[in-house]
Structure formats: C-alpha cells, structure tokens
Scaffold this active site. Structure first.
Site, PDB file in Angstrom:
ATOM      1  N   LYS A  13       0.840  -1.205   0.000  1.00 32.38           N
ATOM      2  CA  LYS A  13       0.000   0.000   0.000  1.00 32.38           C
ATOM      3  C   LYS A  13       0.881   1.265   0.000  1.00 32.38           C
ATOM      4  O   LYS A  13       0.652   2.173  -0.782  1.00 32.38           O
ATOM      5  CB  LYS A  13      -0.930   0.033   1.223  1.00 32.38           C
ATOM      6  CG  LYS A  13      -1.900  -1.123   1.302  1.00 32.38           C
ATOM      7  CD  LYS A  13      -2.865  -0.965   2.464  1.00 32.38           C
ATOM      8  CE  LYS A  13      -2.214  -0.974   3.834  1.00 32.38           C
ATOM      9  NZ  LYS A  13      -1.605  -2.238   4.229  1.00 32.38           N
ATOM     10  N   ARG A  88      -9.338   0.550   8.742  1.00 33.07           N
ATOM     11  CA  ARG A  88      -8.902  -0.813   9.053  1.00 33.07           C
ATOM     12  C   ARG A  88     -10.043  -1.628   9.648  1.00 33.07           C
ATOM     13  O   ARG A  88      -9.907  -2.836   9.820  1.00 33.07           O
ATOM     14  CB  ARG A  88      -7.754  -0.769  10.058  1.00 33.07           C
ATOM     15  CG  ARG A  88      -6.380  -0.605   9.427  1.00 33.07           C
ATOM     16  CD  ARG A  88      -5.375  -0.411  10.540  1.00 33.07           C
ATOM     17  NE  ARG A  88      -4.093  -1.003  10.305  1.00 33.07           N
ATOM     18  CZ  ARG A  88      -3.079  -0.410   9.704  1.00 33.07           C
ATOM     19  NH1 ARG A  88      -3.222   0.788   9.201  1.00 33.07           N
ATOM     20  NH2 ARG A  88      -1.917  -1.017   9.586  1.00 33.07           N
ATOM     21  N   ARG A 127      11.911  -5.454   4.475  1.00 31.37           N
ATOM     22  CA  ARG A 127      11.575  -4.056   4.150  1.00 31.37           C
ATOM     23  C   ARG A 127      12.548  -3.065   4.795  1.00 31.37           C
ATOM     24  O   ARG A 127      12.920  -3.206   5.966  1.00 31.37           O
ATOM     25  CB  ARG A 127      10.150  -3.753   4.620  1.00 31.37           C
ATOM     26  CG  ARG A 127       9.797  -2.275   4.528  1.00 31.37           C
ATOM     27  CD  ARG A 127       8.336  -2.056   4.442  1.00 31.37           C
ATOM     28  NE  ARG A 127       7.639  -2.278   5.703  1.00 31.37           N
ATOM     29  CZ  ARG A 127       6.314  -2.074   5.844  1.00 31.37           C
ATOM     30  NH1 ARG A 127       5.603  -1.673   4.821  1.00 31.37           N
ATOM     31  NH2 ARG A 127       5.743  -2.298   7.005  1.00 31.37           N
ATOM     32  N   ARG A 160      11.607  -1.020  10.280  1.00 26.78           N
ATOM     33  CA  ARG A 160      10.579  -0.641  11.249  1.00 26.78           C
ATOM     34  C   ARG A 160      10.591  -1.614  12.414  1.00 26.78           C
ATOM     35  O   ARG A 160      10.760  -2.816  12.213  1.00 26.78           O
ATOM     36  CB  ARG A 160       9.195  -0.651  10.567  1.00 26.78           C
ATOM     37  CG  ARG A 160       8.880   0.655   9.889  1.00 26.78           C
ATOM     38  CD  ARG A 160       7.635   0.595   9.068  1.00 26.78           C
ATOM     39  NE  ARG A 160       6.481   0.018   9.747  1.00 26.78           N
ATOM     40  CZ  ARG A 160       5.254  -0.004   9.223  1.00 26.78           C
ATOM     41  NH1 ARG A 160       5.042   0.528   8.028  1.00 26.78           N
ATOM     42  NH2 ARG A 160       4.251  -0.550   9.873  1.00 26.78           N
ATOM     43  N   ARG A 171      -0.081  -8.419  13.554  1.00 25.21           N
ATOM     44  CA  ARG A 171      -0.706  -7.445  12.659  1.00 25.21           C
ATOM     45  C   ARG A 171      -1.595  -8.156  11.632  1.00 25.21           C
ATOM     46  O   ARG A 171      -2.686  -7.684  11.308  1.00 25.21           O
ATOM     47  CB  ARG A 171       0.370  -6.603  11.946  1.00 25.21           C
ATOM     48  CG  ARG A 171       0.997  -5.562  12.880  1.00 25.21           C
ATOM     49  CD  ARG A 171       2.349  -5.091  12.409  1.00 25.21           C
ATOM     50  NE  ARG A 171       2.334  -4.389  11.152  1.00 25.21           N
ATOM     51  CZ  ARG A 171       3.401  -4.251  10.358  1.00 25.21           C
ATOM     52  NH1 ARG A 171       4.555  -4.765  10.697  1.00 25.21           N
ATOM     53  NH2 ARG A 171       3.306  -3.579   9.247  1.00 25.21           N
TER      54      ARG A 171
HETATM   55  P1  AMP Z   1       1.033   0.837   8.903  1.00 24.82           P
HETATM   56  O1  AMP Z   1       2.140   1.800   8.641  1.00 24.82           O
HETATM   57  O2  AMP Z   1      -0.212   1.141   8.119  1.00 24.82           O
HETATM   58  O3  AMP Z   1       1.457  -0.606   8.778  1.00 24.82           O
HETATM   59  O4  AMP Z   1       0.597   1.034  10.445  1.00 24.82           O
HETATM   60  C1  AMP Z   1       1.503   0.779  11.489  1.00 24.82           C
HETATM   61  C2  AMP Z   1       0.756   0.703  12.820  1.00 24.82           C
HETATM   62  O5  AMP Z   1       0.130   1.976  13.079  1.00 24.82           O
HETATM   63  C3  AMP Z   1      -0.373  -0.298  12.868  1.00 24.82           C
HETATM   64  O6  AMP Z   1       0.065  -1.621  13.176  1.00 24.82           O
HETATM   65  C4  AMP Z   1      -1.255   0.297  13.973  1.00 24.82           C
HETATM   66  O7  AMP Z   1      -0.700   0.049  15.250  1.00 24.82           O
HETATM   67  C5  AMP Z   1      -1.133   1.797  13.709  1.00 24.82           C
HETATM   68  N1  AMP Z   1      -2.197   2.259  12.787  1.00 24.82           N
HETATM   69  C6  AMP Z   1      -2.040   2.711  11.507  1.00 24.82           C
HETATM   70  N2  AMP Z   1      -3.214   3.026  10.948  1.00 24.82           N
HETATM   71  C7  AMP Z   1      -4.159   2.748  11.899  1.00 24.82           C
HETATM   72  C8  AMP Z   1      -5.574   2.821  11.922  1.00 24.82           C
HETATM   73  N3  AMP Z   1      -6.283   3.198  10.846  1.00 24.82           N
HETATM   74  N4  AMP Z   1      -6.217   2.470  13.072  1.00 24.82           N
HETATM   75  C9  AMP Z   1      -5.535   2.056  14.157  1.00 24.82           C
HETATM   76  N5  AMP Z   1      -4.187   1.933  14.197  1.00 24.82           N
HETATM   77  C10 AMP Z   1      -3.503   2.278  13.078  1.00 24.82           C
END
Ligand code: AMP
Length: 213
Positions: A13, A88, A127, A160, A171
């Site tokens: 994404k 999400r 990554r 990360r 996740r």
């Molecule tokens: P990402 O970069 O999208 O993989 O997000 C990394 C982490 O940020 C996720 O595992 C969640 O802990 C938090 N996070 C990101 N977007 C959301 C969301 N829409 N709702 C809740 N937590 C989020």
C-alpha cells in the site's frame, strides 16, 4: 479522485501510494506514517500510540479519527487523496464517510491489494524505510543502489520496529479479523476493485492507474 488502498500489511500500500501520488499529483495520506511521525517527535498522541504499534495492535479509533480529520483540513485534499492504512475496521469506514461527508466529499474507489501470507512475510522481513522521505525498499526485491542509503533523498534506511516476525503475525491476525466486513461494506457500495498484489510492484501500479480512469 478519493482513493482508498486496502490490503494486509506488506501488500505494498505504501509503495503504491507513494508512486501514485507522484504520478497523479494527489497527496498520499498514511495513518501509519502520521502516527510514526508523532512517535518520533514525542507528541502526546505518539506516546499513547507507541506501545500499541510496537505490539501490532490498533491505536484507539477516537485518536486516529481526530488525527485524520485534522489532516483533511489541509486544502491539498481538494482534488483528492490516496489513503493508505485507513480504514482498518468497519467502524473506521463509517467514520471516514462521516468526516468526508461533512466536507461534501466521498470515497470514489477502493482498491483491495490481495496478497498471500507467504509474500507478506517475505516482503516485511526485508523491508527498509527511508528515515527522511519514507520511501520503501527491500533487501532483495527492491534494493537501494547504495546499501543503507535512499535512492531519492540520500536519507539513511532503517527497519521498522514492528516488522519483526512476532509483530507481523499479530498485525496479520488483527487485519484478518476486520477485513471481511470492510470488503463487504465497499462491495455493497459498488466501490471495491480487487487486484493480485503478489505481482511485481510496477505491474500492480499500472493496474491501479487503469482502475482510476
Ligand atoms: P502501517 O504503517 O499502516 O502498517 O501502520 C503501522 C501501525 O500503526 C499499525 O500496526 C497500527 O498500530 C497503527 N495504525 C495505523 N493506521 C491505523 C488505523 N487506521 N487504526 C488504528 N491503528 C492504526
């Protein structure tokens, strides 16, 4: 065009959203990126989110919704956006409709990047992310020209903290619990299109662009 990219962690994404943003001139909005910026700069939101993010859980809806509504006050979203990492959950999809509705806006298209678990684990375990511009690389699939250095801005690359196997599995579990209802929601609204995101990033990008036309 108000576009949402949906898919598991590791679907690409972020990679696709960044390339598309450059290509079509729309802002890329990633809730994960905004949260990580908050963690880095030590804001109250960042302090509340850090532990949850490190364990692969979801940051409480109210906090993320407020953060997103603030981001949408930026006039750069007038012509559209590419949203990555939100919604999400079904509740977040409804919240998104509400926040946009108040601005007389609506999601136009939701692209679901369908990805197999095997590919996800491979992608995330290798990554690399640029600490300066957020560009994504991969140790073997998409290596930077110079090891540890971003091709675009020369920033240093890092892994990360939530890209370790235990957190990735958590996740994925969280993702799978929620995704079916999200897909149904957007399917019923006739906004959902699916793509095979196991394919190479360049091919997926072209397919998303076609769907946008
Ligand atoms: P990402 O970069 O999208 O993989 O997000 C990394 C982490 O940020 C996720 O595992 C969640 O802990 C938090 N996070 C990101 N977007 C959301 C969301 N829409 N709702 C809740 N937590 C989020």
């Amino acid at each position: 065009m108000y576009l949402v990219l949906l898919g598991p962690p590791g679907a690409g994404k972020g990679t696709q959203a960044k390339r598309l943003a450059k290509n079509v001139g729309l802002p890329h909005i990633s809730t994960g990126d905004i949260l990580r910026e908050n963690v880095k700069s030590g804001t109250e939101l960042g302090q509340q989110a850090k532990g949850i993010m490190d364990q692969g859980g979801l940051v409480p809806d109210g906090l993320v919704a407020k953060m997103l509504a603030e981001r949408f006050n930026n006039p750069d979203i007038k012509k559209g956006f590419i949203l990555d990492g939100y919604p999400r959950t079904l509740a977040q999809a409804k919240t998104l409709d509400e926040i946009l509705g108040k601005k007389s806006l609506a999601v136009d298209l939701v692209v679901y990047l369908d990805t197999s678990d095997e590919v996800i684990i491979k992608r995330l375990s290798g990554r690399l992310v640029c600490s300066k511009c957020g560009a994504n690389f991969h140790i073997t699939n998409m290596p930077p020209k110079v090891s540890g250095v971003c091709d675009s801005c020369r920033g240093s690359l890092y892994q990360r903290t939530d890209d370790n196997e235990i957190t990735v599995r958590k996740r994925l579990e969280v993702y799978k619990q929620e995704v079916a209802s999200l897909i149904e929601y957007y399917d019923q609204a006739k906004k959902l299109r699916r793509l095979d995101a196991d394919l190479e990033a360049g091919i997926v990008l072209e397919q998303i662009k076609k769907l946008m036309h």
